[in-house]
Write a protein that holds these residues in place. Sequence first.
Motif, mmCIF file in Angstrom:
data_model
loop_
_atom_site.group_PDB
_atom_site.id
_atom_site.type_symbol
_atom_site.label_atom_id
_atom_site.label_comp_id
_atom_site.label_asym_id
_atom_site.label_seq_id
_atom_site.Cartn_x
_atom_site.Cartn_y
_atom_site.Cartn_z
ATOM 1 N N GLN A 100 -4.269 -35.526 20.719
ATOM 2 C CA GLN A 100 -5.653 -35.577 21.343
ATOM 3 C C GLN A 100 -6.555 -36.178 21.545
ATOM 4 O O GLN A 100 -6.690 -37.500 22.403
ATOM 5 N N GLU A 104 -6.360 -39.617 24.781
ATOM 6 C CA GLU A 104 -7.746 -40.124 25.519
ATOM 7 C C GLU A 104 -7.159 -41.490 24.999
ATOM 8 O O GLU A 104 -7.784 -42.498 26.024
ATOM 9 N N ASN A 108 -7.413 -44.189 28.530
ATOM 10 C CA ASN A 108 -8.673 -45.323 28.388
ATOM 11 C C ASN A 108 -7.933 -46.812 28.239
ATOM 12 O O ASN A 108 -8.674 -47.462 29.174
#
Length: 188
Positions: A100, A104, A108
């Motif tokens: 995870q 992320e 980003n």
Amino acid sequence: MHKDISIWMPLYIGDLQAKFARMTAEQIGATLLLMMDFWKNGAIPHDLATLCSITKLPQQAKAKTLLNTLMTLELFEIESEKIHSKFLTNLKSQALQNQQMKSEKAKNAAQARWGKSASNAQASTKQSKINAQATPENSPSITQVMLEPCPSSSSSSSSSSSSSSSSSSSSSDFEEKNEKSLENSKWI
């Protein structure tokens, strides 16, 4: 990266070598099979026939001995007639958190690079699908466009003849200048 972490399992060599130090090769192989089954399917029924099926051990006595050894090594525990592993559950939750976190970071980075939010990316995907579904009957093919005659009019033909005469005079001037420069240059 795959979203399903059940298709891979981290093996920390130092930890496992320490735990497997006093086990036979058959027990190590059976333990790895048991660990993979738990990783993929979760809790295992506390049934010796099921254990033999998973570990490929030929006798239930060997499966029982293996289970006792694994409980002593704290690799597996028996809770409410199911075989669980806190060791593997912790590894699995850590792997899920790592996945995870990497996801992320990738989102980003993509957002920073392309300057788009996730909603913009989805909108552009929908628009490309709509464009792909456009009917080709409404737009001419490349072949049809290439075979169309060029538009001609009387005014453009007269202007083209005048432009061709002016271009021919300019090209003759260029040739004269070029010849003069060649005569003036010294060739060795």
